[in-house]
Motif scaffolding. Structure first.
Motif, short mmCIF file in Angstrom:
data_model
loop_
_atom_site.label_atom_id
_atom_site.label_comp_id
_atom_site.label_asym_id
_atom_site.label_seq_id
_atom_site.Cartn_x
_atom_site.Cartn_y
_atom_site.Cartn_z
N GLU A 185 -47.88 -5.83 29.27
CA GLU A 185 -47.21 -6.58 28.22
C GLU A 185 -45.73 -6.26 28.23
OE1 GLU A 185 -48.16 -7.48 23.55
OE2 GLU A 185 -49.03 -5.77 24.62
N ARG A 186 -45.00 -7.25 27.93
CA ARG A 186 -43.57 -7.02 27.93
C ARG A 186 -43.19 -6.11 26.77
NH1 ARG A 186 -39.11 -9.71 30.00
NH2 ARG A 186 -37.18 -9.19 28.91
N PRO A 187 -42.43 -5.13 27.06
CA PRO A 187 -42.01 -4.22 25.98
C PRO A 187 -41.10 -4.94 25.02
CG PRO A 187 -40.88 -3.68 28.03
CD PRO A 187 -41.91 -4.72 28.36
N PRO A 188 -41.10 -4.49 23.81
CA PRO A 188 -40.33 -5.16 22.77
C PRO A 188 -38.88 -4.72 22.75
CG PRO A 188 -41.56 -3.38 21.82
CD PRO A 188 -41.89 -3.39 23.28
N TYR A 189 -38.40 -4.28 23.83
CA TYR A 189 -37.03 -3.80 23.84
C TYR A 189 -36.16 -4.67 24.71
CZ TYR A 189 -39.83 0.07 22.30
OH TYR A 189 -40.74 0.83 21.63
N SER A 190 -34.96 -4.75 24.33
CA SER A 190 -34.03 -5.52 25.14
C SER A 190 -33.66 -4.71 26.37
CB SER A 190 -32.77 -5.84 24.34
OG SER A 190 -32.06 -4.67 24.07
N TYR A 191 -33.09 -5.40 27.31
CA TYR A 191 -32.65 -4.69 28.51
C TYR A 191 -31.65 -3.61 28.14
CZ TYR A 191 -34.83 -8.22 31.47
OH TYR A 191 -35.73 -9.04 32.11
N MET A 192 -30.80 -3.92 27.23
CA MET A 192 -29.80 -2.95 26.85
C MET A 192 -30.46 -1.69 26.31
SD MET A 192 -26.39 -3.54 24.59
CE MET A 192 -27.09 -3.46 22.97
N ALA A 193 -31.48 -1.89 25.52
CA ALA A 193 -32.16 -0.73 24.96
C ALA A 193 -32.87 0.05 26.04
CB ALA A 193 -33.15 -1.19 23.89
N MET A 194 -33.51 -0.67 26.92
CA MET A 194 -34.25 0.05 27.96
C MET A 194 -33.32 0.82 28.87
SD MET A 194 -37.39 -2.50 28.89
CE MET A 194 -36.40 -3.97 29.10
N ILE A 195 -32.19 0.25 29.12
CA ILE A 195 -31.24 0.98 29.96
C ILE A 195 -30.80 2.24 29.24
CG2 ILE A 195 -28.94 0.87 30.99
CD1 ILE A 195 -29.45 -2.18 31.34
N GLN A 196 -30.62 2.12 27.98
CA GLN A 196 -30.24 3.32 27.23
C GLN A 196 -31.35 4.35 27.27
OE1 GLN A 196 -28.08 2.68 23.37
NE2 GLN A 196 -28.57 0.56 23.84
N PHE A 197 -32.54 3.87 27.11
CA PHE A 197 -33.67 4.81 27.19
C PHE A 197 -33.63 5.54 28.52
CE2 PHE A 197 -36.40 1.76 24.44
CZ PHE A 197 -35.79 2.23 23.30
N ALA A 198 -33.43 4.75 29.53
CA ALA A 198 -33.47 5.34 30.87
C ALA A 198 -32.37 6.37 31.05
CB ALA A 198 -33.36 4.23 31.92
N ILE A 199 -31.17 5.96 30.75
CA ILE A 199 -30.04 6.86 31.01
C ILE A 199 -30.14 8.10 30.13
CG2 ILE A 199 -27.53 7.10 30.85
CD1 ILE A 199 -27.33 4.16 31.66
N ASN A 200 -30.53 7.89 28.91
CA ASN A 200 -30.59 9.05 28.02
C ASN A 200 -31.77 9.96 28.34
OD1 ASN A 200 -28.32 8.68 26.41
ND2 ASN A 200 -29.35 7.16 25.13
N SER A 201 -32.62 9.50 29.19
CA SER A 201 -33.74 10.37 29.53
C SER A 201 -33.30 11.46 30.51
CB SER A 201 -34.88 9.56 30.16
OG SER A 201 -34.53 9.11 31.45
#
Ligand SMILES: [Mg+2]
Ligand SMILES: [Mg+2]
Lengths: 672, 672
Positions: free
Chosen positions: A221-237
């Motif tokens: 299922e598509r996550p409910p996050y925008s690309y911008m949010a996911m990128i932030q998730f990724a980088i901040n990880s």
DNA sequence: ACTATGTTTATAAACAGCGCA
DNA sequence: TCTGCGCTGTTTATAAACATA
């Protein structure tokens, strides 16, 4: 047309009037916060215009300011100033502004303060603007509105009272079990994802089977996050807070199987597009130029992590508290190991959609401690006009009360639970900045011009400068979760219901050489293709995803274009040679070593790459999108990062989203 | 997919090496500038590393600095510093940097200086970076390259030598008569426009009839300008420099019949999208809040007008000279009447496509006058790190040499003639900003990291700070024009060759209530629509349209996120608490009245709304898109306005665009 | 209830540059 | 060594979903 909306969006953004009279039907379960709910006539001091200031029931050093909608800005400023004087200069004092109308739910935002105050909070106070999100389960409203139950700041582990964090868990997957309110669930369930290669047919078929009422396949299922949010998730990880493009791809694929299994290759194009488009993402190259890392502009970094919105079933509480620490002064070093742990696995199940906008704001302001309106001189203005974008997606600028705040509220990062059933509504607590009351007044006036055509009745000019509290423009809460209503069934990404690959002339066929190319390309051969069948797939609806609140970001362009006295909605500050952004103040303070009382901005080099808490204070934001608010607001940063709100709401069901077309005025008659 | 590309784009953006050895085939006609062309060993002083500085043949107070590609940054800085000292502090001095290799075509950029220098140029110097645009008529290169013939600054009427302006005329309509070089003209000619209502079938049919080789129907052909450009045209056409949305719609429809007759209603959505997206467009509301006007952020306003790119057959020369004046100090008042004249009529015929990027840059820098590298102290740095985005569309950032320049080059607005036959190539002359040589050095170093993976070999760190002259990243010229090659035939917007309205399920059918709604909406009814037929229309190619050079814009966010010494490609300036943008300098200077030597920034309130020439100097730009250049460059303004280059090239035919796939290295072997 | 105006996000594309096979 | 191709980045265009008045 892109498969209609991949756009996660939805979760209606609404303007909430600052003063709610509280329809009062609220969910009972979410109210287990420390009292003060629904009761405004409690004790405290009374000030002119009916403004009351009382101690926060649980948070020391925090006061709740109840403002009747009839109060004007001057009264509010006067009350705050008086209270500020009373409190004296010993330590910061926080004020939470509540609209006079409805119940004062709770604040719980004190945790935000320590973070941005950290290191230099002395002599400043903060004000939180709080409004209650409206939640209606049925189409016709005034009843059924859910009320805010809990505010859960991300960094609650720091100094916040132990709010339950387990309540905010949201079943991302379980969201769509209630689609009754949807106007036409069948339509929406259709072609959602825009995969073109037909590769996911099998998956989509299976998903469609269990689509309605069933928790969609969590992995596809598509996550409910925008690309911008996911990128932030990724980088901040990453401890280093930077990632190469490839790493970002991989991280997202690892954490959101949808992109690996279902999404069309074009999703990578979108990732790159987002990286380039948003100035919050900055590319840094190693000295040898061989490697490019994508980083998050520190002033804009909300330290969003998937942990904050995604919880394992087994450990609902551990994650949020863990990631909060990331935003500390020495975040990277401390949290790194824990983050590693989290990012390693595949998303188990629960994801909290981020809400598009918050409904309450933390508006830190600086109290004079001496006189109420001292900063008339243009020079040496401490934190004069720092402004904040605050508002996130959707309509007007969120916080109109505070001047542009450079100081990003990394400390106020919170998760916002979408207004789905079993979700608790949340409020956003955005620390705007530290400003003098004067600054607040001035900027507020400018804010008036922010919403589309809002402040037209704001009065000639003298009255304008008022805080505009009762005005709709000023108090948008944005959290009315009525929107995306009816979203349950359509989530299944089932691509082509009938004509799977039949007419997929889009991507795969074209440039057959590499059908998986992440950059879509036109088929060079087709000349007289059928016009273009609109995707029509009603794929939206199911996911209330979020639009992260945009961070104030460093205010940038003062936009003092011309020095004409003020042509239209220009605020007085616009024409003054004052600092329009805290950033400027900070900079000048350093360079001239005489910036004035605001030397509190931490120039601390200690912060390496992580979320900049202190830095946000001084960072000017780039105005991108909404310069239009007025000249003061022009410094809004377009790619301001979003704020995650972790406020919990109780008693909200997935279904109650269906309130669809209720007009805002219906819910809040006072708005009229 | 959107009908493939409505995107006007094309006109290839290329990186030009700073030092061109000049293939030397250049067009003869364009060389009527004041000597110095193709001869670098001329007189002047010699400095280390083979750097030579000589007086500009025609422009007083201007020096040409010829820099061999072997020279490093220190040498350049040293030479400039020495020269600056020699010149003393009396009055501004301008340096034009030329790559050592090829012919020094000409500069003709002196006109840019007066504008940005206007009012307060004393004590500052500017440096112009000039590269030669490459133009090739055939696919295989080294020969056939057109050379820059003339640079025609917009404000040439001020102090520029009388350059011909008639040479730059371009037949927008007549462009596609040469499609021979196109790989597959037929394909591209297909469905170009994305009209959905089938309303334009008749037109498209007729157009298609005469599509190839014929000048398309001028009235229904899509203009070669981006929405952003057209909005600028519209707004700048008004004396007041502001327009309501409706007025913008109307202006565009009046001047580009395509939008009235052919375009789908979604074009208005795109207009609104552009207004919101780009921070250069600012919405200002009247005090009563009833009317919203869209304005152009003055620092970013290039004063683009349709006049500058669109000429009447009968009067090719009158227009350009007329509009140039708009950017003067008191532009609005003076030019207003003339503009009215032009904007009134329907576009007759000729439109100059704007070029995506320029190839030469004016890099104003501030010379110390005292010592070469004085600004080691973090405080009191006058014009330390102002940086400029410079580069426009396409690859890396344009000017890597100069720090973020707040000072927008309204004065340098020029028209860029696309590399079409009968067009003259042009160079962009972008005044970067005034910075000390030190600043140049520092920022340059940062620039190194700008292009994608460019400067990898730049050496450890000491060598990095070199100007990077010989490096490809640094010297992109962008004007190769080989690109859109083959664009002639496909211009016809013929929509649906065969299935006209058959499957137009897109816009019109959906939400039948208002098929003309400017906001596209999904058809709520369709559930299992055919996947989505890709438009496939190869509509692009024909128009070499422009991407206006983006203005440096006011640098905004200093982006000094953290104070770590410098992790990657961060320049030393990044960490200094210095002013990162002239804007900050200007602001601080006023407020503290002790900003330092840079008090030269014009605080002049004289500029009302028109193109801000002086203001540009002080305005920080918002970094939007390309923060990636390095921390210094992060302040690039995303919606920086484009620069129109009015440089003329001679001997270029429309056909020479067909060089299609020529690799840049083919044209310039030195690049390798 | 609908329209006009604004704001954002998603996608598709066209290109530019670079590096590698 | 040359060259094509893929990856990375940057921009523009469109469609949409919403919000607000
Ligand atoms: Mg970016
Ligand atoms: Mg805008």
């Amino acid at each position: 047309m892109r498969q209609s909306p991949r756009r996660p969006l939805i979760l209606r953004r609404r303007k909430l009037p600052f003063q709610l009279n509280e329809p009062a039907i609220d969910e009972p379960d979410g109210l287990r916060h420390k009292g003060a709910s629904t009761s405004k006539p409690s004790g405290g001091q009374c000030f002119p215009d009916g403004i009351r200031i009382m101690d926060h029931p649980t948070m020391p050093g925090t006061q709740v300011v109840v403002i009747p909608k009839t109060a004007d800005l001057q009264s509010v400023i006067g009350a705050l100033t008086a209270k500020g004087k009373e409190c004296g200069s010993q330590g910061p004092n926080k004020f939470i502004l509540l609209s006079g109308g409805g119940c004062i739910e709770d604040v719980a935002d004190s945790s935000c303060q320590p973070s941005y105050m950290s290191g230099r909070s002395s002599g400043r106070s903060s004000i939180a603007l709080v409004t209650q999100p409206e939640k209606a389960t049925t189409m016709d409203c005034l009843k059924d509105t859910k009320t805010l139950t809990t505010i859960k700041p991300l960094n609650r582990d720091l100094d916040c009272s132990p709010l339950d964090d387990s309540l905010t868990n949201i079943q991302w997957l379980g969201r769509m079990n209630t689609d009754g309110l949807e106007p036409d669930p069948a339509k929406k369930a259709a072609n959602k994802e825009n995969h073109d290669a037909c590769q996911q047919i099998l998956q989509s078929q299976s998903e469609r089977m269990e689509a309605h009422r069933v928790v969609k396949d969590p992995l596809t299922e598509r996550p409910p996050y925008s690309y911008m949010a996911m990128i932030q998730f990724a980088i901040n990880s990453k401890k280093s807070r930077r990632m190469t493009l490839k790493e970002i791809y991989t991280w997202i694929e690892d954490h959101f199987p949808y992109f690996r299994k279902v999404a069309k290759p074009g999703w990578k194009n979108s990732i790159r597009h987002n990286l380039s488009l948003h100035d919050m993402f900055i590319r840094e190259t190693t000295q040898d130029g061989k490697i490019s890392y994508w980083t998050i502009r520190p002033e804009a970094n909300r330290c969003l992590t998937l942990d904050q919105v995604y919880k394992t079933e087994s450990d609902p509480t551990s994650i949020s508290s863990r990631t909060m620490q990331v935003c500390d002064q020495h975040q990277q070093k401390r949290i790194a190991p824990e983050i590693k742990k989290t990012s390693a696995g595949v998303p188990e199940r629960k994801m909290k959609p981020l809400l598009p906008r918050a409904d309450s704001y933390l508006v830190p302001i600086q109290l004079p401690f001496t006189q109420s309106l001292f900063l008339s001189s243009s020079t040496r203005l401490p934190l004069s006009a720092p402004q904040q974008k605050s508002s996130s997606s959707g309509g007007g600028k969120r916080v109109r009360i505070a001047p542009k705040v450079t100081y990003s509220d990394a400390s106020t990062v919170m998760l916002y639970a979408p207004p789905i059933e079993e979700m608790k509504e949340e409020q956003v607590c955005v620390p705007l900045t530290s400003v003098t009351p004067r600054a607040v007044l001035t900027n507020t006036r400018k804010e008036v011009s922010s919403s589309r055509r809002k402040q037209r009745l704001v009065l000639p000019s003298n009255e304008e400068p008022v805080l505009l509290l009762p005005d709709s423009t000023f108090f948008d809460s944005g959290l009315a979760s009525d929107g995306s209503a009816l979203q349950d069934a359509e989530l299944d990404p089932r691509p082509e219901p009938d004509s799977p690959c039949r007419e997929f002339s889009f991507k795969t066929p074209i440039k057959s050489s590499h059908p998986a190319s992440s950059t879509p390309s036109k088929p060079p051969t087709v000349l007289l293709e059928p016009w273009r069948v609109t995707p029509l797939g009603k794929e939206r609806g199911g996911m209330l995803d979020f639009s992260p609140i945009r961070t104030p970001g460093p205010s940038f362009t003062p936009h003092r274009h011309d020095h004409t006295p003020f042509s239209f909605s220009s605020t007085p500050f616009k024409d003054l040679p004052l600092f329009n952004s805290p950033r400027e103040l900070l900079t000048s303070a350093r360079s001239t070593s005489a910036a004035g009382p605001t030397g509190t901005c931490s120039p601390g080099p200690e912060r390496l790459q992580g979320c900049s808490r202190e830095l946000q204070i001084g960072g000017p934001s780039t105005a991108n999108r909404s310069h239009t608010e007025g000249l003061v607001l022009d410094t809004m940063n377009d790619s301001l990062s979003k704020i995650l709100v972790d406020i919990s709401f109780s008693g909200l069901e997935d279904d109650d989203l269906g309130m669809g077309n209720i007009s805002w005025s219906q819910l809040i008659p006072e708005l009229k």
